[in-house]
Design an enzyme around this catalytic site. Structure first.
Site, PDB file in Angstrom:
ATOM      1  N   ASP A  27       0.840  -1.202   0.000  1.00 44.75           N
ATOM      2  CA  ASP A  27       0.000   0.000   0.000  1.00 44.75           C
ATOM      3  C   ASP A  27       0.880   1.260   0.000  1.00 44.75           C
ATOM      4  OD1 ASP A  27      -2.317   1.507   0.104  1.00 44.75           O
ATOM      5  OD2 ASP A  27      -3.239   0.266   1.650  1.00 44.75           O
ATOM      6  N   ASP A  72     -10.576   2.936  -3.595  1.00 50.99           N
ATOM      7  CA  ASP A  72     -10.998   1.632  -3.070  1.00 50.99           C
ATOM      8  C   ASP A  72     -12.422   1.300  -3.522  1.00 50.99           C
ATOM      9  OD1 ASP A  72      -8.645   1.845  -1.720  1.00 50.99           O
ATOM     10  OD2 ASP A  72      -9.519   1.753   0.290  1.00 50.99           O
TER      11      ASP A  72
HETATM   12  C1  GLA Z   1      -6.012   1.307   1.361  1.00 52.61           C
HETATM   13  C2  GLA Z   1      -6.070   0.315   0.203  1.00 52.61           C
HETATM   14  C3  GLA Z   1      -7.148  -0.723   0.478  1.00 52.61           C
HETATM   15  C4  GLA Z   1      -6.868  -1.435   1.790  1.00 52.61           C
HETATM   16  C5  GLA Z   1      -6.740  -0.427   2.912  1.00 52.61           C
HETATM   17  C6  GLA Z   1      -6.256  -1.077   4.193  1.00 52.61           C
HETATM   18  O1  GLA Z   1      -7.157   2.078   1.443  1.00 52.61           O
HETATM   19  O2  GLA Z   1      -6.321   0.978  -0.997  1.00 52.61           O
HETATM   20  O3  GLA Z   1      -7.218  -1.646  -0.581  1.00 52.61           O
HETATM   21  O4  GLA Z   1      -5.681  -2.191   1.659  1.00 52.61           O
HETATM   22  O5  GLA Z   1      -5.815   0.609   2.589  1.00 52.61           O
HETATM   23  O6  GLA Z   1      -6.078  -0.173   5.231  1.00 52.61           O
END
Ligand code: GLA
Length: 431
Positions: free
Chosen positions: A159, A219
């Site tokens: 990430d 997301d």
């Molecule tokens: C970010 C990523 C997600 C997930 C969250 C976890 O938002 O884009 O896919 O992994 O972090 O905290």
């Protein structure tokens, strides 16, 4: 549309992709399961032992994946997302799993997952902390890569939270090298472009050389508005991102949320169809222990998975917008074409689109053979450019087809197709 868009799309189609990360992995879009969208950062194992982020969750998912046909359908990686570690590194500076929720540790979990013939994915962050506030890998790239290799992990989702955007490239490239240095094959899933886009256009040549897939956009949520926003972002950036996809490296529009709460069945079909057209990793985030049979059948549909995993490895494009329909097309091996027709009108009933409105329909000169996969399996037989087929698509649903050119020289073959068609013409929902 859309002649201009189609021409641009074709030019981009013939442009060769940049060099992929040379680790021999992700030659086809990754398939598996990832905990985030469905289970998020639930760490309360006292009150919610069945759904908290613990070794039990992944072991149970691995069991179900084998028992319920997921592995056989191609889903291979069982992936941990955020919230698995302790808040502190150990005395040697290594990440450690939360001891209460992962009493056996990650190595034991990997052994268990491997004993089922599956692979284990883990999550970390290029910056100071993970997005949920756990320790990040900044300053520890080599240590963490080696720790994951020592644990026999097979995939790393890396990430991009808590990182100066100007250092994203260095960070992602350093981790890529550190993983390579361990000598273990670890598939590398990045979020580099997602975190860079707010500041500048990412360098997709470098990203493709560094990562096996990469998130570009927000997301995914369990809602149709989220899925639509991903379609819209992808289409509006397709000339930039699509050429970078190919064996070894893929654009990642995020998890499949099929089998959860927020999408109607038509919308679930649209996500599945478009993820296949986009050559996207198929990483489900749902509860495989409790999933409705219709969603399961959709996720395990062999014909859709075959489009996703097509060996030509080219991502598709949105090629037309007509009458509140979107047409998306993906070139497949053996000169086949996958076509998705998405009905973006969210009022009224099913609406029709003449198949001749599909830009790629020109491969039906002189003839082609058409198979409809969604909304139900249907052999549509041999067609010509003058075909009278009208596709019927529900609001927010998608018709998915494959089109195979048939040369006139193969008269015998087309006769054979006609014969097969007359036998199979009835709706067949068994696939
Ligand atoms: C970010 C990523 C997600 C997930 C969250 C976890 O938002 O884009 O896919 O992994 O972090 O905290």
């Amino acid at each position: 549309m859309c002649r201009a868009v189609f021409v641009v799309a074709l030019v981009a189609l013939i442009r060769p992709a940049a060099e992929a990360l040379d680790n021999g992995l992700a030659l086809k879009p990754t398939m598996g399961w990832l905990h985030w969208e469905r289970f998020m950062c639930n760490t309360d194992c006292d009150r919610d032992p069945d759904n908290c982020i613990s070794e039990r969750l992944y072991m149970q998912m691995a069991d179900v994946m084998v028992k319920e046909g997921w592995k056989e359908a191609g889903y291979e990686y069982v992936c941990i997302d955020d919230c698995w570690p302790s808040h502190q590194r150990d005395a040697q500076g290594r990440l450690q799993a939360d001891p209460k929720r992962f009493p056996g540790g990650i190595k034991k979990l990997a052994d268990y997952v491997h004993s089922k013939g599956l692979k284990l994915g883990i999550y970390a962050d290029v910056g100071k902390n993970t997005c949920a506030g756990y320790p990040g890998s900044l300053g520890y790239y080599e240590t963490d890569a080696q720790t994951f290799a020592d644990w026999d992990v097979d995939l790393l989702k890396f990430d991009g939270c808590f990182m100066d955007w100007k250092s994203l490239g260095d960070g992602y490239m350093s981790m890529s090298k550190a993983l390579n240095k361990t000598g273990r094959s670890i598939l590398y899933s990045c979020e580099w472009p997602l975190y860079e886009w707010p500041f500048q256009q990412p360098n997709y040549t470098a990203i493709r050389e560094t990562c096996n897939h990469w998130r570009n956009f927000d997301d995914v949520y369990d809602s149709w508005s989220s899925i639509k926003s991903i379609f819209d972002w992808t289409a509006s950036h397709q000339d930039i991102i699509v050429p970078s996809a190919g064996p070894g490296g893929w654009n990642d529009p995020d998890m499949l949320v099929i089998g959860n709460f927020g999408l109607s069945h038509d919308q679930q079909e649209s996500q599945m169809a478009l993820w296949a057209i986009m050559a996207a990793p198929l990483l489900m985030s749902n509860d495989l222990r409790d999933i409705c049979p219709r969603s399961k059948k959709l996720l395990q549909n062999r014909l859709i998975i075959a489009i996703s995993q097509d060996p030509l490895g080219k991502q598709g494009y949105r090629t037309a917008k007509v009458d509140s329909f979107e047409v998306w097309e993906r070139p497949l091996s053996k000169n086949q074409l996958a076509v998705a027709v998405l009905n973006r009108q969210e009022i009224g009933g099913p609406r029709g689109l003449a198949i001749r409105a599909v830009p790629g329909w020109k491969i039906c000169d002189p003839q082609c053979n058409v198979t409809q996969i969604l909304p139900q399996y249907k052999e549509m037989g041999v067609q010509t450019q003058q075909s009278k087929i009208v596709l019927s698509v529900n609001p927010s649903g998608t018709a998915l087809l494959t089109v195979t050119p048939v040369s006139k020289d193969f008269k015998g073959l087309s006769k054979l197709h006609r014969k097969n068609t007359s036998v199979k013409r009835k709706h067949n929902t068994s696939l």
